[in-house]
Design an enzyme around this catalytic site. Sequence first.
Site, mmCIF file in Angstrom:
data_model
loop_
_atom_site.group_PDB
_atom_site.id
_atom_site.type_symbol
_atom_site.label_atom_id
_atom_site.label_comp_id
_atom_site.label_asym_id
_atom_site.label_seq_id
_atom_site.Cartn_x
_atom_site.Cartn_y
_atom_site.Cartn_z
ATOM 1 C CB SER A 103 -0.897 0.010 1.243
ATOM 2 O OG SER A 103 -1.448 1.309 1.382
ATOM 3 C CG HIS A 109 -4.150 -1.074 -1.514
ATOM 4 N ND1 HIS A 109 -5.316 -1.756 -1.788
ATOM 5 C CD2 HIS A 109 -4.448 -0.231 -0.502
ATOM 6 C CE1 HIS A 109 -6.277 -1.336 -0.981
ATOM 7 N NE2 HIS A 109 -5.781 -0.412 -0.189
ATOM 8 C CG ASP A 119 -4.959 3.015 0.982
ATOM 9 O OD1 ASP A 119 -5.970 2.298 0.892
ATOM 10 O OD2 ASP A 119 -3.869 2.606 1.418
ATOM 11 C CG MET A 176 -7.773 7.970 2.523
ATOM 12 S SD MET A 176 -6.973 7.879 4.131
ATOM 13 C CE MET A 176 -6.179 6.267 4.009
ATOM 14 C CG HIS A 216 -9.284 1.073 -0.405
ATOM 15 N ND1 HIS A 216 -8.715 0.828 0.830
ATOM 16 C CD2 HIS A 216 -10.625 1.151 -0.174
ATOM 17 C CE1 HIS A 216 -9.658 0.754 1.753
ATOM 18 N NE2 HIS A 216 -10.821 0.953 1.169
ATOM 19 C CG MET A 239 -11.048 4.269 2.221
ATOM 20 S SD MET A 239 -9.473 4.107 3.073
ATOM 21 C CE MET A 239 -8.376 4.110 1.664
ATOM 22 C CG MET A 296 -11.917 -1.595 5.258
ATOM 23 S SD MET A 296 -10.415 -1.393 4.287
ATOM 24 C CE MET A 296 -9.328 -0.576 5.461
ATOM 25 C CG ASP A 317 -6.506 -2.204 3.285
ATOM 26 O OD1 ASP A 317 -5.339 -2.052 3.686
ATOM 27 O OD2 ASP A 317 -7.139 -1.331 2.647
HETATM 28 C C1 DX5 Z 1 -6.131 2.174 5.703
HETATM 29 C C2 DX5 Z 1 -5.743 1.827 4.280
HETATM 30 C C3 DX5 Z 1 -4.735 0.760 4.207
HETATM 31 C C4 DX5 Z 1 -3.400 1.135 4.832
HETATM 32 C C5 DX5 Z 1 -2.825 -0.074 5.512
HETATM 33 O O1 DX5 Z 1 -7.195 3.054 5.665
HETATM 34 O O2 DX5 Z 1 -6.895 1.395 3.557
HETATM 35 O O3 DX5 Z 1 -4.543 0.323 2.863
HETATM 36 O O4 DX5 Z 1 -2.465 1.625 3.916
HETATM 37 O O5 DX5 Z 1 -1.700 0.316 6.222
HETATM 38 P P1 DX5 Z 1 -0.961 -0.677 7.236
HETATM 39 O O6 DX5 Z 1 -0.555 -1.890 6.465
HETATM 40 O O7 DX5 Z 1 0.212 0.129 7.700
HETATM 41 O O8 DX5 Z 1 -1.935 -1.004 8.333
HETATM 42 ZN ZN ZN Z 2 -6.577 0.448 1.557
#
Ligand code: DX5
Ligand code: ZN
Length: 223
Positions: A9, A34, A36, A38, A67, A69, A138, A176
């Site tokens: 990620s 991956h 993320d 947000m 992903h 969010m 999640m 995740d």
């Molecule tokens: C959290 C993200 C994850 C995050 C995981 O909201 O969706 O993809 O990057 O990070 P680690 O592996 O550090 O928990």
């Molecule tokens: Zn994620």
Amino acid sequence: MAPPKIVPSLLSADFTQLGLQVSECEYAGADWLHLDVMDGRFVPNITFGPMIVEAVRRATQIPLDVHLMIVEPERYVEDFIKAGADHVTVHVEASPHLHRTLQMIRELGAKAGIALNPHTPVVAIEEVLESADIVLVMTVNPGFGGQRLIEPTLGKMQQLADMASRRGLSLEVGADGGINRETAHRAASAGASYLVAGNAIFRDPTGIASALDSLRRAASGGA
Ligand code: DX5
Ligand code: ZN
């Protein structure tokens, strides 16, 4: 059971060296990357949009697993696919018209994913499973890297894997959040076909390649 895919990620990457870190992941054999996204509304944090996805696309051939969010993800699906996303995963909690959104993702040529927050039961997506290629469980509350895995979420992995096999669906089921050398094997044995990991890969002092390799071995039950 096939060993799970290992999916770094980029949330935990060093963004001053993004291209290099992406190449390192590719060289180390990462299965997907991956990303993320947000928006500061669906989750408290803000990250990046299609511009970064497009930059990463130019740096690698690895499938990009985006992903979202964000609220109203259907408004941005097309932009992310045009930027180079191979998979787009939206949250069921942010999608009142989930079936339509999944169809839109597939029609635009990407794989369609659904993400479930820790409190959301599998039954919430039972009726749309045929329209999904990926389900992302999640294992932390979304928003930040480096959190501890919430153990009870692992039960959903097995339920999803069973449901998919009963219906003859080939579904990727991901975990995740909080995946590291200690938790990877539990998530894999619970039925995860891919493991997303941020901190465990990018913040490991031994470097990306060796961290990825250790995680892969740990996931398969090795030391
Ligand atoms: C959290 C993200 C994850 C995050 C995981 O909201 O969706 O993809 O990057 O990070 P680690 O592996 O550090 O928990
Ligand atoms: Zn994620």
